[in-house]
Design a protein around this motif. Structure first.
Motif, mmCIF file in Angstrom:
data_model
loop_
_atom_site.group_PDB
_atom_site.id
_atom_site.type_symbol
_atom_site.label_atom_id
_atom_site.label_comp_id
_atom_site.label_asym_id
_atom_site.label_seq_id
_atom_site.Cartn_x
_atom_site.Cartn_y
_atom_site.Cartn_z
ATOM 1 N N ASN A 1 99.588 -66.360 -79.524
ATOM 2 C CA ASN A 1 98.373 -66.527 -80.320
ATOM 3 C C ASN A 1 97.123 -66.356 -79.472
ATOM 4 O OD1 ASN A 1 99.968 -67.019 -82.528
ATOM 5 N ND2 ASN A 1 99.678 -69.238 -82.520
ATOM 6 N N ARG A 2 97.169 -66.830 -78.240
ATOM 7 C CA ARG A 2 96.036 -66.675 -77.341
ATOM 8 C C ARG A 2 95.793 -65.198 -77.028
ATOM 9 N NH1 ARG A 2 97.401 -70.333 -74.079
ATOM 10 N NH2 ARG A 2 98.346 -69.122 -72.414
ATOM 11 N N ALA A 3 96.862 -64.444 -76.834
ATOM 12 C CA ALA A 3 96.726 -63.010 -76.574
ATOM 13 C C ALA A 3 96.147 -62.298 -77.788
ATOM 14 C CB ALA A 3 98.088 -62.422 -76.212
ATOM 15 N N ALA A 4 96.590 -62.680 -78.994
ATOM 16 C CA ALA A 4 96.067 -62.067 -80.211
ATOM 17 C C ALA A 4 94.583 -62.360 -80.365
ATOM 18 C CB ALA A 4 96.838 -62.577 -81.428
ATOM 19 N N ALA A 5 94.205 -63.609 -80.126
ATOM 20 C CA ALA A 5 92.790 -63.980 -80.231
ATOM 21 C C ALA A 5 91.944 -63.212 -79.223
ATOM 22 C CB ALA A 5 92.622 -65.487 -80.024
ATOM 23 N N GLN A 6 92.486 -63.007 -78.027
ATOM 24 C CA GLN A 6 91.769 -62.265 -76.994
ATOM 25 C C GLN A 6 91.543 -60.815 -77.412
ATOM 26 O OE1 GLN A 6 90.564 -63.450 -73.823
ATOM 27 N NE2 GLN A 6 89.468 -61.538 -74.126
ATOM 28 N N ILE A 7 92.570 -60.179 -77.974
ATOM 29 C CA ILE A 7 92.447 -58.792 -78.424
ATOM 30 C C ILE A 7 91.397 -58.673 -79.520
ATOM 31 C CG2 ILE A 7 93.633 -56.929 -79.663
ATOM 32 C CD1 ILE A 7 96.216 -57.844 -78.199
ATOM 33 N N VAL A 8 91.479 -59.553 -80.515
ATOM 34 C CA VAL A 8 90.558 -59.479 -81.650
ATOM 35 C C VAL A 8 89.126 -59.733 -81.201
ATOM 36 C CG1 VAL A 8 89.937 -60.501 -83.864
ATOM 37 C CG2 VAL A 8 92.340 -60.109 -83.317
ATOM 38 N N THR A 9 88.915 -60.783 -80.420
ATOM 39 C CA THR A 9 87.572 -61.115 -79.954
ATOM 40 C C THR A 9 86.981 -59.987 -79.113
ATOM 41 O OG1 THR A 9 88.089 -63.481 -79.952
ATOM 42 C CG2 THR A 9 86.191 -62.782 -78.665
ATOM 43 N N SER A 10 87.758 -59.485 -78.173
ATOM 44 C CA SER A 10 87.268 -58.426 -77.285
ATOM 45 C C SER A 10 86.908 -57.172 -78.065
ATOM 46 C CB SER A 10 88.324 -58.093 -76.221
ATOM 47 O OG SER A 10 88.561 -59.208 -75.388
ATOM 48 N N GLU A 11 87.747 -56.797 -79.027
ATOM 49 C CA GLU A 11 87.495 -55.564 -79.768
ATOM 50 C C GLU A 11 86.310 -55.705 -80.709
ATOM 51 O OE1 GLU A 11 88.119 -51.534 -80.614
ATOM 52 O OE2 GLU A 11 88.759 -52.855 -78.981
ATOM 53 N N PHE A 12 86.166 -56.854 -81.359
ATOM 54 C CA PHE A 12 85.012 -57.065 -82.226
ATOM 55 C C PHE A 12 83.710 -56.958 -81.445
ATOM 56 C CE2 PHE A 12 87.416 -59.051 -85.848
ATOM 57 C CZ PHE A 12 86.856 -58.277 -86.828
ATOM 58 N N PHE A 13 83.665 -57.589 -80.291
ATOM 59 C CA PHE A 13 82.418 -57.565 -79.530
ATOM 60 C C PHE A 13 82.209 -56.231 -78.822
ATOM 61 C CE2 PHE A 13 82.559 -62.054 -80.394
ATOM 62 C CZ PHE A 13 81.215 -62.343 -80.605
ATOM 63 N N ARG A 14 83.283 -55.516 -78.518
ATOM 64 C CA ARG A 14 83.119 -54.162 -77.995
ATOM 65 C C ARG A 14 82.472 -53.268 -79.048
ATOM 66 N NH1 ARG A 14 84.802 -49.243 -78.137
ATOM 67 N NH2 ARG A 14 86.281 -49.648 -79.823
ATOM 68 N N LEU A 15 82.950 -53.376 -80.298
ATOM 69 C CA LEU A 15 82.369 -52.590 -81.387
ATOM 70 C C LEU A 15 80.929 -53.014 -81.661
ATOM 71 C CD1 LEU A 15 85.408 -52.513 -83.842
ATOM 72 C CD2 LEU A 15 84.494 -50.580 -82.530
ATOM 73 N N ARG A 16 80.687 -54.305 -81.587
ATOM 74 C CA ARG A 16 79.322 -54.798 -81.812
ATOM 75 C C ARG A 16 78.363 -54.233 -80.773
ATOM 76 N NH1 ARG A 16 77.767 -61.075 -82.980
ATOM 77 N NH2 ARG A 16 75.521 -60.880 -82.863
ATOM 78 N N HIS A 17 78.806 -54.229 -79.510
ATOM 79 C CA HIS A 17 77.977 -53.679 -78.441
ATOM 80 C C HIS A 17 77.785 -52.175 -78.632
ATOM 81 C CE1 HIS A 17 76.157 -53.175 -74.527
ATOM 82 N NE2 HIS A 17 77.051 -52.248 -74.225
ATOM 83 N N GLN A 18 78.845 -51.480 -79.029
ATOM 84 C CA GLN A 18 78.751 -50.035 -79.227
ATOM 85 C C GLN A 18 77.766 -49.693 -80.340
ATOM 86 O OE1 GLN A 18 80.301 -47.550 -77.289
ATOM 87 N NE2 GLN A 18 78.702 -46.418 -78.395
ATOM 88 N N THR A 19 77.772 -50.499 -81.405
ATOM 89 C CA THR A 19 76.819 -50.278 -82.496
ATOM 90 C C THR A 19 75.387 -50.419 -82.008
ATOM 91 O OG1 THR A 19 78.418 -51.117 -84.114
ATOM 92 C CG2 THR A 19 76.120 -51.039 -84.803
ATOM 93 N N LEU A 20 75.142 -51.427 -81.180
ATOM 94 C CA LEU A 20 73.804 -51.623 -80.624
ATOM 95 C C LEU A 20 73.411 -50.459 -79.728
ATOM 96 C CD1 LEU A 20 71.265 -53.313 -80.083
ATOM 97 C CD2 LEU A 20 72.558 -54.518 -78.296
ATOM 98 N N MET A 21 74.320 -50.005 -78.882
ATOM 99 C CA MET A 21 73.998 -48.902 -77.984
ATOM 100 C C MET A 21 73.756 -47.610 -78.755
ATOM 101 S SD MET A 21 73.750 -50.402 -75.193
ATOM 102 C CE MET A 21 73.312 -48.915 -74.291
#
Length: 202
Positions: free
Chosen positions: A99-119
């Motif tokens: 579950n910790r690994a799943a949460a890490q994947i989801v969190t990292s990818e959401f914020f990667r996309l969020r940062h990409q949208t800003l850039m």
């Protein structure tokens, strides 16, 4: 990932279903662009419609998305992300390793996309943006020195402001002159810097 209504905290099953970069991207696109088909998502992402269809079904199985009632055909189904705030639990030591690994994947990818949208916004050429929208945005960062109580109070003020805006502009989707915009609010403490000198020096 937030809307105004009472939030849903993703459980372990939903986190595991979402723990794939392509599924996070699909979920994000449904939030950003509204209802889509497997074919339209495939065109946006650069994948096959078979792949997006597979991932859509996996997301629907955990109620992360749903089929749009009364729209589409047996061959082309429309999917949407239900309205409502999503509370995304970050990796926690109390979680199981899976579950910790799943949460890490989801969190990292959401914020990667969020940062990409800003850039993408920051790097957009003037010619790609209508004149009336060119000075409409705001990207602002500031630093404050706060106590935990003050930060909690400010966090509530920011949340209230966002919620008020959601209520004020609710129902304007598709109205002439409107565009989907991204409204972001962040407040968090920075790691303590041992090198920061707060004493007076001669």
């Amino acid at each position: 990932m937030t809307e105004h209504e009472e939030g849903r905290t993703l459980d372990a099953g939903a986190l595991k279903a979402l723990a794939h970069p392509l599924r996070v991207r699909i979920y994000d696109l449904l939030s950003e662009r509204g209802p889509q088909t497997a074919s339209s998502l495939a065109a946006l992402i650069g994948e096959t419609s078979g792949a997006t269809s597979y991932h859509l079904r996996a997301l629907a199985a955990k109620d992360l998305i749903r089929e749009v009632e009364g729209r589409g055909t047996a061959r082309e189904r429309w999917w949407e992300r239900p309205k409502g705030r999503i509370n995304l639990p970050g990796p926690d030591e109390k979680m199981s390793p899976a579950n910790r690994a799943a949460a890490q994947i989801v969190t990292s990818e959401f914020f990667r996309l969020r940062h990409q949208t800003l850039m993408d916004y920051l790097n957009r050429s003037i010619s790609d943006q209508p004149e009336e929208w060119r000075d409409a945005g705001l990207v602002m960062t500031t630093m404050l020195d706060l106590t935990p109580e003050q930060m909690t109070e400010l966090k509530q003020e920011l949340s209230d402001t966002v919620d008020a805006a959601i209520e004020r502009y609710r129902g304007q989707e598709g109205m002439p002159g409107t565009r989907r915009v991204s409204l972001r609010a962040e407040i968090f403490d920075l790691p303590a810097a041992s090198s920061r000198d707060t004493t007076n020096q001669e």
